[in-house]
Design an enzyme around this catalytic site. Sequence first.
Site, PDB file in Angstrom:
ATOM      1  N   GLU A 169       0.784  -1.231   0.000  1.00  0.00           N
ATOM      2  CA  GLU A 169       0.000   0.000   0.000  1.00  0.00           C
ATOM      3  C   GLU A 169       0.820   1.288   0.000  1.00  0.00           C
ATOM      4  O   GLU A 169       0.252   2.374  -0.025  1.00  0.00           O
ATOM      5  CB  GLU A 169      -1.008  -0.034   1.147  1.00  0.00           C
ATOM      6  CG  GLU A 169      -2.030  -1.114   0.845  1.00  0.00           C
ATOM      7  CD  GLU A 169      -3.184  -1.202   1.800  1.00  0.00           C
ATOM      8  OE1 GLU A 169      -3.397  -0.267   2.572  1.00  0.00           O
ATOM      9  OE2 GLU A 169      -3.859  -2.232   1.769  1.00  0.00           O
ATOM     10  N   HIS A 210      19.406  13.218   7.910  1.00  0.00           N
ATOM     11  CA  HIS A 210      18.895  14.081   8.975  1.00  0.00           C
ATOM     12  C   HIS A 210      17.483  13.653   9.397  1.00  0.00           C
ATOM     13  O   HIS A 210      17.238  13.373  10.572  1.00  0.00           O
ATOM     14  CB  HIS A 210      18.894  15.550   8.523  1.00  0.00           C
ATOM     15  CG  HIS A 210      18.321  16.496   9.530  1.00  0.00           C
ATOM     16  ND1 HIS A 210      18.857  17.729   9.788  1.00  0.00           N
ATOM     17  CD2 HIS A 210      17.249  16.398  10.355  1.00  0.00           C
ATOM     18  CE1 HIS A 210      18.156  18.337  10.733  1.00  0.00           C
ATOM     19  NE2 HIS A 210      17.157  17.542  11.080  1.00  0.00           N
TER      20      HIS A 210
HETATM   21  P1  13P Z   1      14.373  22.782  16.917  1.00  0.00           P
HETATM   22  O1  13P Z   1      14.575  22.357  18.353  1.00  0.00           O
HETATM   23  O2  13P Z   1      14.880  24.163  16.644  1.00  0.00           O
HETATM   24  O3  13P Z   1      12.926  22.601  16.489  1.00  0.00           O
HETATM   25  O4  13P Z   1      15.256  21.835  15.996  1.00  0.00           O
HETATM   26  C1  13P Z   1      15.050  20.451  16.007  1.00  0.00           C
HETATM   27  C2  13P Z   1      15.406  19.812  14.717  1.00  0.00           C
HETATM   28  O5  13P Z   1      14.962  18.717  14.432  1.00  0.00           O
HETATM   29  C3  13P Z   1      16.302  20.538  13.795  1.00  0.00           C
HETATM   30  O6  13P Z   1      16.234  20.012  12.512  1.00  0.00           O
HETATM   31 ZN    ZN Z   2      15.708  17.849  12.532  1.00  0.00          ZN
END
Ligand code: 13P
Ligand code: ZN
Length: 274
Positions: A169, A210
């Site tokens: 899905e 990230h």
């Molecule tokens: P903030 O605490 O500024 O929201 O940042 C967290 C984060 O995931 C940065 O990419």
């Molecule tokens: Zn982040």
Amino acid sequence: MKNILEAPFVEEMKKVTANMYRMGWAERNGGNISYMLEEDEVAEYLDLSYVIRTIPTGFDATELIGKIFIVTGTGKYFKNVEFDPETNLGIIRIAEDGTTAELLWGYKDGSRFTSELPAHLMSHISRLRVNPENRVIMHTHPTYTLAMNHIHKLDEKELTHTLWEMCTECIIVFPDGIGVLPWMVCGNNEIGIATAEKMKNYRLVVWGLHGIYGCGKDIDEAFGLIETVEKAAQLYMIATASGARINTITDQNLWDVAGSFGIHDKVRKDFLNL
Ligand code: 13P
Ligand code: ZN
């Protein structure tokens, strides 16, 4: 005036941040959410003529002038939102100059919105142009999606295709595929502009090594998109670690299931090898 701590949008933010923390996607201050609110719904809880303080955003969001958002605070831990929403969340309105946020509620300890506000507001602008119903932008650090970033090519077609293959899905949930950005420095306008550019064509954007961005008309939709990617990435990591895969969902299978759901027109057909 009703009690803002009982407002449905505050409740939703409490629930989803707690949930994301428990999913293991939001370590420490990882992740951020912005949720556009209707002026009328906020006016039931706040005097909209009272601005606590103003905070410069550092970029131009003219298209969002007057729009109100509830936004997670920078450096705040998702695990703490449910216990102290007024410190960990804020409600901001984009001021007449387009570059200032007017704080209407929250950030009680003097803090401010997420450092990723550029990516959020610029993405809101992109998505609203495509879908005027869009209200939520969500960023998080899902474990398997990130693990997969380390061993899979960061290419939009290849990443989307691999994830589509993982469960039947996936292609129904994100037929438009996943945008991918290379690793970039975060928390600035540059990554905001790059994310918003991808959001013109995608509802999901991976920030290489990230995390991920998702969007939607409500919290459920944005969460559901990310959750589905994460499930597929989990399957990929488990299956890959277990040895050579001997079965797969073929591209014809994917095309057929999309057809049975009547969404051939939504599928990124160029991401299939038919
Ligand atoms: P903030 O605490 O500024 O929201 O940042 C967290 C984060 O995931 C940065 O990419
Ligand atoms: Zn982040």
